[in-house]
Design a protein around this motif. Sequence first.
Motif, PDB file in Angstrom:
ATOM      1  N   LYS A   1       0.948  11.702   3.481  1.00 20.89           N
ATOM      2  CA  LYS A   1       0.648  12.091   4.730  1.00 20.89           C
ATOM      3  C   LYS A   1       1.028  13.663   4.687  1.00 20.89           C
ATOM      4  O   LYS A   1       2.101  14.050   4.452  1.00 20.89           O
TER       5      LYS A   1
ATOM      6  N   GLN B   1      -5.909   0.021   5.886  1.00 26.09           N
ATOM      7  CA  GLN B   1      -6.099   0.601   7.204  1.00 26.09           C
ATOM      8  C   GLN B   1      -6.557   2.108   6.798  1.00 26.09           C
ATOM      9  O   GLN B   1      -5.774   2.537   5.963  1.00 26.09           O
TER      10      GLN B   1
ATOM     11  N   LYS C   1       0.065  -7.569  10.044  1.00 30.44           N
ATOM     12  CA  LYS C   1       0.054  -6.030  10.344  1.00 30.44           C
ATOM     13  C   LYS C   1       0.692  -5.126   9.180  1.00 30.44           C
ATOM     14  O   LYS C   1       1.537  -5.759   8.362  1.00 30.44           O
ATOM     15  N   LEU C   2       0.602  -3.895   9.274  1.00 26.41           N
ATOM     16  CA  LEU C   2       1.361  -3.093   8.076  1.00 26.41           C
ATOM     17  C   LEU C   2       2.947  -2.816   8.630  1.00 26.41           C
ATOM     18  O   LEU C   2       3.297  -2.507   9.803  1.00 26.41           O
TER      19      LEU C   2
ATOM     20  N   PHE D   1       5.752  -0.285   7.840  1.00 28.50           N
ATOM     21  CA  PHE D   1       5.914   0.781   6.898  1.00 28.50           C
ATOM     22  C   PHE D   1       7.469   1.315   6.665  1.00 28.50           C
ATOM     23  O   PHE D   1       8.390   0.740   7.312  1.00 28.50           O
ATOM     24  N   GLY D   2       7.861   1.947   5.577  1.00 24.74           N
ATOM     25  CA  GLY D   2       9.009   2.280   5.055  1.00 24.74           C
ATOM     26  C   GLY D   2       9.209   3.641   5.799  1.00 24.74           C
ATOM     27  O   GLY D   2       8.209   4.197   6.715  1.00 24.74           O
ATOM     28  N   GLN D   3      10.327   4.241   5.668  1.00 21.31           N
ATOM     29  CA  GLN D   3      10.844   5.612   6.336  1.00 21.31           C
ATOM     30  C   GLN D   3       9.930   6.722   6.184  1.00 21.31           C
ATOM     31  O   GLN D   3      10.009   7.815   6.634  1.00 21.31           O
TER      32      GLN D   3
ATOM     33  N   PHE E   1      -7.004   5.588   8.433  1.00 18.04           N
ATOM     34  CA  PHE E   1      -6.263   6.298   9.585  1.00 18.04           C
ATOM     35  C   PHE E   1      -6.999   7.469   9.931  1.00 18.04           C
ATOM     36  O   PHE E   1      -7.841   8.203   9.187  1.00 18.04           O
ATOM     37  N   GLY E   2      -7.326   7.640  11.362  1.00 12.31           N
ATOM     38  CA  GLY E   2      -7.915   9.168  11.842  1.00 12.31           C
ATOM     39  C   GLY E   2      -6.599  10.288  11.725  1.00 12.31           C
ATOM     40  O   GLY E   2      -5.713   9.657  11.325  1.00 12.31           O
ATOM     41  N   PRO E   3      -7.314  11.418  12.051  1.00 12.94           N
ATOM     42  CA  PRO E   3      -6.359  12.376  12.012  1.00 12.94           C
ATOM     43  C   PRO E   3      -5.236  12.511  13.154  1.00 12.94           C
ATOM     44  O   PRO E   3      -4.349  13.519  12.972  1.00 12.94           O
TER      45      PRO E   3
ATOM     46  N   ARG F   1      -2.544  15.107  18.848  1.00  8.36           N
ATOM     47  CA  ARG F   1      -0.982  15.463  19.176  1.00  8.36           C
ATOM     48  C   ARG F   1      -0.962  15.711  20.637  1.00  8.36           C
ATOM     49  O   ARG F   1      -1.454  16.577  21.169  1.00  8.36           O
TER      50      ARG F   1
ATOM     51  N   PRO G   1       7.847   6.753  10.480  1.00  3.52           N
ATOM     52  CA  PRO G   1       6.623   6.056  10.043  1.00  3.52           C
ATOM     53  C   PRO G   1       5.969   5.778  11.362  1.00  3.52           C
ATOM     54  O   PRO G   1       6.665   5.790  12.473  1.00  3.52           O
TER      55      PRO G   1
ATOM     56  N   LEU H   1      -2.152   8.100  16.568  1.00  8.99           N
ATOM     57  CA  LEU H   1      -2.928   7.673  15.436  1.00  8.99           C
ATOM     58  C   LEU H   1      -3.697   6.517  15.617  1.00  8.99           C
ATOM     59  O   LEU H   1      -3.452   5.368  15.999  1.00  8.99           O
TER      60      LEU H   1
ATOM     61  N   TYR I   1       0.404   5.317   1.176  1.00 10.66           N
ATOM     62  CA  TYR I   1       0.050   6.281   2.047  1.00 10.66           C
ATOM     63  C   TYR I   1       0.600   7.671   1.765  1.00 10.66           C
ATOM     64  O   TYR I   1       1.856   7.897   1.662  1.00 10.66           O
TER      65      TYR I   1
ATOM     66  N   LEU J   1       0.908  -1.252   0.198  1.00  9.68           N
ATOM     67  CA  LEU J   1       0.169   0.012   0.044  1.00  9.68           C
ATOM     68  C   LEU J   1       0.738   1.321   0.149  1.00  9.68           C
ATOM     69  O   LEU J   1       2.035   1.418   0.515  1.00  9.68           O
TER      70      LEU J   1
ATOM     71  N   ALA K   1       0.938  17.022  10.662  1.00 13.70           N
ATOM     72  CA  ALA K   1      -0.158  17.111  11.649  1.00 13.70           C
ATOM     73  C   ALA K   1      -1.483  16.447  11.355  1.00 13.70           C
ATOM     74  O   ALA K   1      -2.714  16.611  11.830  1.00 13.70           O
ATOM     75  N   GLU K   2      -1.462  15.582  10.296  1.00 12.43           N
ATOM     76  CA  GLU K   2      -2.758  14.901   9.802  1.00 12.43           C
ATOM     77  C   GLU K   2      -2.285  13.311   9.881  1.00 12.43           C
ATOM     78  O   GLU K   2      -1.388  12.818   9.681  1.00 12.43           O
ATOM     79  N   GLY K   3      -3.370  12.561  10.036  1.00  8.55           N
ATOM     80  CA  GLY K   3      -3.099  11.017   9.745  1.00  8.55           C
ATOM     81  C   GLY K   3      -2.907  10.671   8.374  1.00  8.55           C
ATOM     82  O   GLY K   3      -3.323  11.299   7.406  1.00  8.55           O
ATOM     83  N   PRO K   4      -2.259   9.655   8.109  1.00 11.06           N
ATOM     84  CA  PRO K   4      -1.786   8.852   6.691  1.00 11.06           C
ATOM     85  C   PRO K   4      -3.249   8.843   5.915  1.00 11.06           C
ATOM     86  O   PRO K   4      -4.177   8.139   6.775  1.00 11.06           O
TER      87      PRO K   4
ATOM     88  N   PHE L   1       4.245   7.200   2.319  1.00 16.13           N
ATOM     89  CA  PHE L   1       4.852   5.922   2.993  1.00 16.13           C
ATOM     90  C   PHE L   1       4.329   4.698   2.174  1.00 16.13           C
ATOM     91  O   PHE L   1       3.380   4.727   1.818  1.00 16.13           O
TER      92      PHE L   1
END
Lengths: 109, 115
Positions: free
Chosen positions: A38, B104, A96-97, A99-101, B106-108, B111, B42, B90, A36, A34, A41-44, A89
Amino acid sequence: DQQVKQNSPSLSVQEGRISILNCDYTNSMFDYFLWYKKYPAEGPTFLISISSIKDKNEDGRFTVFLNKSAKHLSLHIVPSQPGDSAVYFCAASGGKLIFGQGTTLQVKP
Amino acid sequence: DTEVTQTPKHLVMGMTNKKSLKCEQHMGHRAMYWYKQKAKKPPELMFVYSYEKLSINESVPSRFSPECPNSSLLNLHLHALQPEDSALYLCASSQRLAASYNEQFFGPGTRLTVL
């Protein structure tokens, strides 16, 4: 041991050109990948995915390519727009996922 | 409704405080996740719930305590945190845990700042 790697921390492209983001993985058992996006200050946000039985998946301006023999995937964005500037990402699903950096893409007007 | 909501958006707490983070989804997803994300890193998996039961705890310190009251809600209770716990927390959900073809959402995030 990093199972999913994005070796380029950042990428800068001109608006209208192609952006290519790369991702390598080590575990041949991963069967779903997948991308994503981002913003700070927000979710992916889920962008696009590909299963290991395919080598390409396209959704509008976004195309993901999978090369299983090389354990490599890439995300192509054509044409790139300034609103695409974000951290990208890649993730591999093995239950489970993983993630890369992340790669920070900057699209210049 | 394809949204995962999280409250509060921002939280500042002292090291002796007790607070809770809340997450909600109405997509009928049966797997829910807590992640922690530091700047320029990440997301790092903390907990996974599957059908309201804790399935995965990634060796998270006990000062973080998850709770899944029902299939739509996920809480993270915080107590005696350290300044290094400051991060973006998150929540995510997916249809099921075991299925591979399983995005999946994700929510926002919340912080969190620990003083």
